[in-house]
Design an enzyme around this catalytic site. Structure first.
Site, short mmCIF file in Angstrom:
data_model
loop_
_atom_site.label_atom_id
_atom_site.label_comp_id
_atom_site.label_asym_id
_atom_site.label_seq_id
_atom_site.Cartn_x
_atom_site.Cartn_y
_atom_site.Cartn_z
N ASP A 241 2.66 16.61 1.98
CA ASP A 241 3.12 15.44 2.74
C ASP A 241 2.62 15.56 4.17
O ASP A 241 2.63 16.66 4.74
CB ASP A 241 4.65 15.33 2.70
CG ASP A 241 5.09 13.89 2.93
OD1 ASP A 241 5.55 13.25 1.96
OD2 ASP A 241 4.95 13.39 4.07
N THR B 203 2.25 2.32 -0.48
CA THR B 203 1.29 1.20 -0.48
C THR B 203 2.01 -0.02 0.08
O THR B 203 2.47 -0.87 -0.67
CB THR B 203 0.75 0.92 -1.90
OG1 THR B 203 1.82 1.05 -2.84
CG2 THR B 203 -0.36 1.85 -2.29
N THR C 255 -7.85 1.76 -8.74
CA THR C 255 -8.26 3.03 -9.37
C THR C 255 -9.79 3.09 -9.46
O THR C 255 -10.39 4.13 -9.16
CB THR C 255 -7.61 3.17 -10.77
OG1 THR C 255 -6.22 2.87 -10.63
CG2 THR C 255 -7.78 4.56 -11.34
N LYS D 160 2.44 -3.02 -13.60
CA LYS D 160 3.46 -2.69 -12.59
C LYS D 160 3.75 -3.91 -11.70
O LYS D 160 4.90 -4.24 -11.42
CB LYS D 160 2.96 -1.52 -11.74
CG LYS D 160 3.79 -1.21 -10.52
CD LYS D 160 5.14 -0.64 -10.90
CE LYS D 160 6.05 -0.53 -9.70
NZ LYS D 160 7.40 -0.11 -10.07
N CYS E 12 9.68 -2.42 -3.69
CA CYS E 12 8.90 -2.84 -4.86
C CYS E 12 8.94 -4.34 -5.09
O CYS E 12 7.92 -5.02 -4.95
CB CYS E 12 9.42 -2.11 -6.10
SG CYS E 12 9.04 -0.35 -6.07
N ARG F 27 14.71 -0.22 3.22
CA ARG F 27 13.35 -0.77 3.30
C ARG F 27 13.28 -2.22 2.81
O ARG F 27 13.78 -2.54 1.74
CB ARG F 27 12.38 0.10 2.50
CG ARG F 27 12.19 1.46 3.16
CD ARG F 27 11.24 2.33 2.38
NE ARG F 27 11.77 2.67 1.07
CZ ARG F 27 11.12 3.41 0.19
NH1 ARG F 27 9.92 3.84 0.47
NH2 ARG F 27 11.67 3.70 -0.96
#
Ligand SMILES: NC(=O)c1ccc[n+]([C@@H]2O[C@H](COP(=O)([O-])OP(=O)(O)OC[C@H]3O[C@@H](n4cnc5c(N)ncnc54)[C@H](O)[C@@H]3O)[C@@H](O)[C@H]2O)c1
Length: 406
Positions: free
Chosen positions: A34, A86, A127, A205, A259, A328
């Site tokens: 991290d 992200t 990816t 996702k 999310c 968040r």
């Protein structure tokens, strides 16, 4: 530990740390990375920097047994997992710079046969983009790595259970990569592992969270209509859901979190013409928070007109959903900020029972706040609030969380 790591985990946050602990529990050496030195220091003491049930014991055991070690730089391993944030940028565009930075950090360590997996929620094509980046800098490794995407769908608060038991979608950039990634996850996951390609896994996702967002937007839209029509939205939804094929979700003060409030933008940004409903749902859910803030402002003016004095206002909840400490993208926090911007000598009691202190807001105990306030605004359906005994019929209650409709 150096050289002994099988897995390098890039990012030790809400997802990376529990995943690292789980892999380490299976007696696999994990080198967690991290960029935040405090996170690294905390973990190396066997402690955790986030609230998640059972994670503390898992990390303490993994560290003391020597299977988990944290550092600010990666080491050589066989498997590299990218679990970094992200977020989205100003114009609601996805920011994959953390994924890029983490990938660049491991670039010099990669060798033939290594497995590289992105778990971070990512726009479609990320990816493949990272594959191109890797092979452009390390051309000698072209087609010699296994590269896959495997999104995470755990529920904060139940992560340690769901990490093991949820089904996973695993998509490689080619079939061999998918197979290798499935083999890896099969070591510690009991849920079913569903094979696909990287792009489908990425979109899967995003679609899961967009689907939730759209459904919540429908409930929030109903709440706006019901408010105007003088109908109790909670009762309405309860009755409509008696239909055997109807299942409307509950409205709230908006949609938040890392999310559901973010991922739909990853689709809208790249496919703006096609994603009409997905984009509109984001607008409705954002508007609901603005609307709640306006309702609070109206209530305070009405109180002053009626009583000839400024009210005390309890703003109950800051987290993005019940019974967690995560603020968040929280609509409750946004509403509190909006209301405070308009403050004019009213007394405000800001409540969040799941955190001890906040660097911006002065927090008040929930019972004290409810007792002292003239207007109580429920923003989050925390269990403490449901159990709260509000005696004082004179209090004005704005229940955006459905507290009274358990
Ligand atoms: N939190 C959730 O419930 C959840 C669920 C599913 C998917 N996700 C996705 O998983 C990803 C990670 O989310 P999170 O909640 O764990 O985030 P987080 O912010 O809790 O943790 C990410 C960690 O990565 C570290 N980091 C940033 N850049 C780094 C780098 N270059 N190298 C190493 N570490 C770096 C940060 O310091 C931070 O500690 C995101 O893409 C998120 O959308 C999150």
């Amino acid at each position: 530990m150096e050289g002994k790591a099988s897995v390098v985990m890039m990012g030790l946050g809400y997802i990376g740390l529990p995943t690292a602990a789980l892999i380490a529990q299976n007696k696999t050496h994990v080198h967690g990375v991290d960029i935040n030195p405090e996170v690294v220091e905390t973990i190396n003491k066997g402690k955790i920097h986030i609230i998640e049930p059972e994670l503390d014991n898992a990390v303490a055991a993994a560290v003391s047994e020597g299977y988990l070690k944290a550092a600010i730089t990666p080491v050589e391993a066989n498997t590299y997992l990218i679990v970094v944030p992200t977020p989205f940028k100003d114009k609601n565009e996805p920011d994959i710079s953390f994924v890029e930075a983490a990938t660049k950090a491991i670039l010099p360590l990669l060798k033939k046969g290594d497995l590289y997996i992105i778990e971070s929620t990512s726009p479609i094509g990320t990816t493949e983009k990272m594959m191109d980046l890797i092979y452009s800098k390390r051309p000698e490794l072209k087609d010699e790595l296994f590269i896959a995407y495997c999104p995470e769908r755990v529920l904060p608060g139940n992560v340690m259970y769901e990490l093991v038991h949820n089904d996973r979608v695993i998509g490689g950039v080619n079939e061999e990569s998918t197979e290798r990634a499935v083999e890896f996850y099969a070591n510690f996951i009991k849920g079913e592992l569903h094979k696909t390609n990287a792009r489908t896994a990425e979109m899967c996702k995003l679609v899961e969270n967009s689907s939730r967002d759209v459904q919540i937007a429908f409930a929030n839209e109903l709440s706006l209509i019901c408010d105007k029509a003088g109908i109790n939205v909670w009762e309405l939804i309860n009755l409509a859901n008696k239909h055997p094929r109807v299942n409307i979700l509950q409205p709230g003060c908006g949609v938040g979190g890392h999310c559901i409030a973010v991922d739909p933008y990853f689709i809208v940004a790249d496919y703006p013409m096609e994603s009409q409903i997905i984009g509109k749902a984001r607008e409705i859910n954002n508007y609901k928070s603005f609307w709640c803030a306006e309702k609070v402002k109206t209530a305070k003016l009405e109180f002053e007109l009626k009583n000839g004095r400024k009210p005390g206002i309890a703003l109950m909840g800051l987290a993005f959903k019940p019974n967690i400490d995560d603020l968040r993208e929280s609509p409750a926090k946004y509403i509190v900020q909006k209301v405070l911007q308009d403050a004019n000598n009213e007394e405000y009691y800001i409540v969040e029972p799941n955190i001890k202190s906040h660097r911006v807001f002065k927090l008040t105990d929930y019972k004290e706040a409810a007792k002292k306030a003239d207007i109580i605004v429920f923003l989050v359906k925390h269990k403490e609030f449901i159990e709260l005994d509000i005696n004082g019929e004179s209090k004005k209650i704005l229940d955006f969380a459905g507290i009274k409709n358990v």
